[in-house]
Design a protein around this motif. Structure first.
Motif, PDB file in Angstrom:
ATOM      1  N   ILE A  31       0.838  -1.205   0.000  1.00  0.00           N
ATOM      2  CA  ILE A  31       0.000   0.000   0.000  1.00  0.00           C
ATOM      3  C   ILE A  31       0.869   1.249   0.000  1.00  0.00           C
ATOM      4  O   ILE A  31       0.624   2.193  -0.759  1.00  0.00           O
ATOM      5  N   ILE A  32       1.899   1.271   0.833  1.00  0.00           N
ATOM      6  CA  ILE A  32       2.797   2.426   0.874  1.00  0.00           C
ATOM      7  C   ILE A  32       3.478   2.610  -0.483  1.00  0.00           C
ATOM      8  O   ILE A  32       3.531   3.728  -1.015  1.00  0.00           O
ATOM      9  N   GLN A  33       3.988   1.532  -1.058  1.00  0.00           N
ATOM     10  CA  GLN A  33       4.650   1.624  -2.359  1.00  0.00           C
ATOM     11  C   GLN A  33       3.694   2.139  -3.432  1.00  0.00           C
ATOM     12  O   GLN A  33       4.063   3.011  -4.236  1.00  0.00           O
ATOM     13  N   ASN A  34       2.478   1.629  -3.460  1.00  0.00           N
ATOM     14  CA  ASN A  34       1.506   2.059  -4.469  1.00  0.00           C
ATOM     15  C   ASN A  34       1.144   3.532  -4.323  1.00  0.00           C
ATOM     16  O   ASN A  34       1.009   4.244  -5.316  1.00  0.00           O
ATOM     17  N   GLN A  35       0.974   3.984  -3.108  1.00  0.00           N
ATOM     18  CA  GLN A  35       0.648   5.391  -2.889  1.00  0.00           C
ATOM     19  C   GLN A  35       1.805   6.304  -3.309  1.00  0.00           C
ATOM     20  O   GLN A  35       1.587   7.346  -3.927  1.00  0.00           O
ATOM     21  N   LEU A  36       3.028   5.917  -2.975  1.00  0.00           N
ATOM     22  CA  LEU A  36       4.183   6.716  -3.369  1.00  0.00           C
ATOM     23  C   LEU A  36       4.358   6.706  -4.884  1.00  0.00           C
ATOM     24  O   LEU A  36       4.715   7.715  -5.488  1.00  0.00           O
TER      25      LEU A  36
END
Length: 91
Positions: A31-36
Motif C-alpha cells: 500500500i505504501i509503495q503504491n501510494q508513493l
C-alpha cells in the motif's frame, strides 16, 4: 532489526499467527509503495511521513577518473520522522 526479526517481534507482541503477520506486512508495504508510486504522501501521524521528492539533473564527477558526468533528474523517496518517534528516540 531486519524483516524476520520485526515479524517475529510482532508475532510475540500480538500472539497472531506468523502467516497473518506476514500478510499484514506484505499488504502494508504494498500500500505504501503504491501510494508513493502515484505521487501521494503517506503520513502516520506521530511516527513518520513518506513522500516522493524530485531531484534535479546535476553535474557530478567520477571519483576514479575525475571525469565530469551528467546525473539525470529522478524521483526519490524521503522520510520525515514524526514527533512521537523523535521523542521516543531522545528518551
Amino acid at each position: 532489526m531486519n524483516r524476520p526479526e520485526l515479524l517475529e517481534a510482532v508475532v510475540k507482541q500480538t500472539a497472531l499467527p506468523p502467516s497473518h503477520v506476514n500478510k499484514v506486512y506484505e499488504a502494508f508495504t504494498a500500500i505504501i509503495q503504491n501510494q508513493l508510486k502515484k505521487g501521494n504522501q503517506v503520513q502516520l501521524t506521530g511516527f513518520t511521513t513518506w513522500m516522493v521528492a524530485k531531484r534535479k539533473a546535476r553535474l557530478g564527477r567520477n571519483p576514479k577518473t575525475g571525469e565530469s558526468l551528467k546525473i539525470p533528474a529522478r524521483k526519490t523517496v524521503r522520510a520525515k520522522a514524526g514527533s512521537k518517534l523523535i521523542a521516543a528516540v531522545r528518551g
